[in-house]
Design an enzyme around this catalytic site. Structure first.
Site, PDB file in Angstrom:
ATOM      1  N   LEU A  94      38.745 135.186 -13.681  1.00 45.39           N
ATOM      2  CA  LEU A  94      37.957 135.081 -14.900  1.00 45.39           C
ATOM      3  C   LEU A  94      38.712 134.249 -15.927  1.00 45.39           C
ATOM      4  O   LEU A  94      39.860 134.551 -16.259  1.00 45.39           O
ATOM      5  CB  LEU A  94      37.663 136.473 -15.472  1.00 45.39           C
ATOM      6  CG  LEU A  94      37.006 137.479 -14.517  1.00 45.39           C
ATOM      7  CD1 LEU A  94      36.661 138.757 -15.258  1.00 45.39           C
ATOM      8  CD2 LEU A  94      35.776 136.890 -13.856  1.00 45.39           C
ATOM      9  N   CYS A  95      38.076 133.197 -16.406  1.00 50.96           N
ATOM     10  CA  CYS A  95      38.677 132.312 -17.407  1.00 50.96           C
ATOM     11  C   CYS A  95      40.028 131.790 -16.904  1.00 50.96           C
ATOM     12  O   CYS A  95      40.107 131.193 -15.834  1.00 50.96           O
ATOM     13  CB  CYS A  95      38.797 133.041 -18.739  1.00 50.96           C
ATOM     14  SG  CYS A  95      39.181 131.964 -20.145  1.00 50.96           S
TER      15      CYS A  95
END
Length: 313
Positions: free
Chosen positions: A102-103
């Site tokens: 994530l990210c």
């Protein structure tokens, strides 16, 4: 029951923990505990977030069978991890059915070599850094999330929710995923192919004159928007305007106008039922052929593909 395991690294961004809500709501809507959730780290114990809050975790290598492994990092890309830690996470990732960064968590996947030869995304402001760090990865900085087989990556923090809802859809179907999105009060579910950022924000001019010209362009897309037109709005000569524009934005006026038109056309593709010909006219392209050529140059996909990806969500 599929176990969704989040692995935290020191300095992780607290907001990213919110993706758990998608799986919790799926359980509620199913009327049963379909997913089990766990929070882990490499060493276990309390892990400090970037905002100073500590979260208790269990050791990743002591977690039970993992179905979905979500890797969380901070507001900046994580430093290179030691090989012992990467080997442990790599082993658990390969045991899992799927793994997601994530990210900036995508950098952890890159350090493990799990993105080599694959497409991936991360927050747009770190895309260039990711390209340099992992030359074997095809980094696409204009995507909300990307699914490459068992490996997923997402853009900025809120894009993690879009990825989580997409995972729920894979498991439980579109109806449940749509209900989860409504419970989360997501304005709309974004397909992975959507753009990450605003072209006006990306251009970021510093002077009022150039800002005024860009705002005029956005409000008058069907006008010719020549250099002479925009220079008049900025109260500069065409020569002065072109120099100032390039100095402040790094783009030529013609290129910037095309990007603003592309963004407007893309939003219409995603949020309206207008025909492609109508969208081409409304966004200021001469015809559909010109719009298609611009889409291929900028996004690497034709307009109809982007519309199809959006509607799939």
């Amino acid at each position: 029951m599929p176990q969704v395991t989040m692995m935290l690294t020191p300095g992780f961004q607290f907001l990213a923990l919110g993706v758990q809500a998608a799986f919790e709501l799926a359980n509620v809507l199913q009327g049963e505990r379909y997913y089990t959730l766990s929070i882990t780290s490499a060493e276990g114990g309390a892990v400090l977030s970037s905002s100073g809050f500590a979260v208790p975790t269990t050791r990743l290598d002591e977690a039970g069978p993992i179905d979905t492994l979500l890797l969380l990092a901070g507001l900046v890309p994580p430093p290179q991890q030691d090989e012992e830690m990467l080997a442990m996470v790599r082993a658990r990732a390969k045991e899992a059915r799927r793994v997601a960064g994530l990210c900036t968590g995508a950098f952890l996947l890159g350090q493990m070599g799990l993105l080599d030869g694959r497409r991936a995304t991360t927050h747009w402001s770190y895309a260039q850094e990711m390209r340099k760090a992992f030359p074997q990865v095809k980094v696409e900085d204009d995507r909300i999330f990307i699914n490459e087989g068992p490996v997923w990556t997402s853009a900025g923090l809120t894009a993690g929710l879009d990825l989580a809802v997409a995972l729920v859809e894979k498991d439980l179907g579109r109806e449940v995923a749509g209900a989860v999105a409504r419970r989360l009060v997501m304005h709309h579910r974004r397909a992975g192919g959507q753009s990450q950022h605003s072209e006006l924000l990306a251009l970021a001019p510093s002077s009022d004159r150039i800002q005024k010209a860009l705002l005029h362009a956005k409000a008058h897309l069907t006008d010719p928007l020549t250099v002479e037109d925009l220079a008049g709005v900025a109260a500069l000569s065409p020569r002065q305007f072109s120099r100032a524009f390039h100095a402040e934005t790094g783009q030529t006026p013609a290129k910037a106008v095309e990007q603003i038109r592309l963004e407007a056309a893309r939003l219409m593709l995603e949020d309206s039922r207008l025909s492609l010909d109508q969208i081409a006219r409304n966004s200021g392209f001469v015809d559909l052929r010109r719009m298609r050529e611009a889409f291929m140059r900028h996004y690497g996909q034709p307009p109809q593909t982007i519309r199809r990806l959006s509607r799939a969500a």
